[in-house]
Design a protein around this motif. Sequence first.
Motif, PDB file in Angstrom:
ATOM      1  N   PRO A 151     -15.724  -7.638  18.430  1.00  0.00           N
ATOM      2  CA  PRO A 151     -14.287  -7.387  18.250  1.00  0.00           C
ATOM      3  C   PRO A 151     -13.918  -6.719  16.936  1.00  0.00           C
ATOM      4  CG  PRO A 151     -14.769  -9.691  17.886  1.00  0.00           C
ATOM      5  CD  PRO A 151     -16.063  -9.060  18.325  1.00  0.00           C
ATOM      6  N   HIS A 156      -8.992 -12.797  19.191  1.00  0.00           N
ATOM      7  CA  HIS A 156      -8.572 -12.991  20.582  1.00  0.00           C
ATOM      8  C   HIS A 156      -8.856 -14.424  20.994  1.00  0.00           C
ATOM      9  CE1 HIS A 156     -12.704 -13.133  22.328  1.00  0.00           C
ATOM     10  NE2 HIS A 156     -12.990 -12.393  21.281  1.00  0.00           N
ATOM     11  N   THR A 167      -8.159 -11.315  27.767  1.00  0.00           N
ATOM     12  CA  THR A 167      -7.128 -11.751  26.828  1.00  0.00           C
ATOM     13  C   THR A 167      -6.879 -10.630  25.829  1.00  0.00           C
ATOM     14  OG1 THR A 167      -8.816 -12.802  25.437  1.00  0.00           O
ATOM     15  CG2 THR A 167      -7.653 -14.229  26.989  1.00  0.00           C
ATOM     16  N   PRO A 168      -5.687 -10.598  25.230  1.00  0.00           N
ATOM     17  CA  PRO A 168      -5.377  -9.545  24.271  1.00  0.00           C
ATOM     18  C   PRO A 168      -6.265  -9.623  23.029  1.00  0.00           C
ATOM     19  CG  PRO A 168      -3.357 -10.600  25.037  1.00  0.00           C
ATOM     20  CD  PRO A 168      -4.507 -11.446  25.512  1.00  0.00           C
ATOM     21  N   LEU A 169      -6.690  -8.459  22.567  1.00  0.00           N
ATOM     22  CA  LEU A 169      -7.358  -8.304  21.274  1.00  0.00           C
ATOM     23  C   LEU A 169      -6.251  -7.896  20.312  1.00  0.00           C
ATOM     24  CD1 LEU A 169     -10.233  -8.228  19.969  1.00  0.00           C
ATOM     25  CD2 LEU A 169     -10.251  -5.789  20.458  1.00  0.00           C
ATOM     26  N   THR A 170      -6.025  -8.708  19.281  1.00  0.00           N
ATOM     27  CA  THR A 170      -4.816  -8.515  18.486  1.00  0.00           C
ATOM     28  C   THR A 170      -5.104  -8.329  17.004  1.00  0.00           C
ATOM     29  OG1 THR A 170      -4.552 -10.913  18.280  1.00  0.00           O
ATOM     30  CG2 THR A 170      -3.376  -9.833  20.081  1.00  0.00           C
ATOM     31  N   GLU A 175      -1.129  -5.814  20.029  1.00  0.00           N
ATOM     32  CA  GLU A 175      -2.278  -5.743  20.927  1.00  0.00           C
ATOM     33  C   GLU A 175      -2.970  -4.397  20.750  1.00  0.00           C
ATOM     34  OE1 GLU A 175      -3.478  -6.692  25.533  1.00  0.00           O
ATOM     35  OE2 GLU A 175      -1.589  -5.635  25.198  1.00  0.00           O
ATOM     36  N   ARG A 178      -8.442  -5.297  24.679  1.00  0.00           N
ATOM     37  CA  ARG A 178      -8.629  -6.502  25.493  1.00  0.00           C
ATOM     38  C   ARG A 178     -10.059  -7.007  25.342  1.00  0.00           C
ATOM     39  NH1 ARG A 178      -4.930  -5.810  29.874  1.00  0.00           N
ATOM     40  NH2 ARG A 178      -2.970  -5.520  28.764  1.00  0.00           N
ATOM     41  N   TYR A 190     -15.192  -5.516  24.545  1.00  0.00           N
ATOM     42  CA  TYR A 190     -13.906  -5.277  23.887  1.00  0.00           C
ATOM     43  C   TYR A 190     -13.454  -3.856  24.209  1.00  0.00           C
ATOM     44  CZ  TYR A 190     -15.213  -9.647  21.964  1.00  0.00           C
ATOM     45  OH  TYR A 190     -15.585 -10.971  21.872  1.00  0.00           O
TER      46      TYR A 190
END
Length: 241
Positions: A151, A156, A167-170, A175, A178, A190
């Motif tokens: 990531p 996340h 799930t969102p990668l933030t 965002e 994902r 990712y």
Amino acid sequence: MHAHPAPAAVAVPADWPATGAEARAVQDTLRPRVDLTGPGPAPGTGTATGVDVAYDDARGLVAAAAVVLDAATLEVVEEATAVGPVSFPYVPGLLAFRELPAVLGALAALTAPPGLVVCDGYGVAHPRRFGLASHLGVLTGLPAIGVAKNPFTFTHRPPGGRRGDQTPLTDGTEEVGRALRTRAGVKPVYVSAGHGVPLEAAVAHTLRLAPAYRLPETTRRADALCREVLKEAVGGGAEQG
């Protein structure tokens, strides 16, 4: 091991950045051109091309591979490679400047249309929102996505355990990609939009291109080919980039 077309030579442009400051200025200039709406090709249609690089740091060499797959059957349509000098020092967040001359060389050697380009790395899931997939897409005009193994600097929640869970990668509240489960019970990949493809479509492409393994077939084949070509070029072992 089978015979491959001879690798193309890597041409580093005369104005290629030499310092971190110069490279970041290029990112700032090109970033506004990133297209995150697309729509890009429909998943499972046309061709999808994996690009990847391998390095021999002792010799200052990089090898890139571009492997074109039929997006419906995942059979190889064409492959091309390029070998040449490493064009930029290793600086996290600026890896595209190490990889792009070689990747562009491999793509230019193809006769088949690449269609969607799948990078082993990041698009907008990047501290400056301009990773390899975005940079490559802007330079070539090709639709591009990033599918990375880790990531990077982002966070996340773990996705559910089933294939397709995400799930969102933030980055804070933003965002940027994902975390996507491509195999049940196997750690996620990712996914981020690069250029010319929105995030939801990038996720759908990734699932179509990864029917059996964690990584997309595009990445698996390009990874194997660039390692093989670098090994042939140096006559010895090499490290993957």
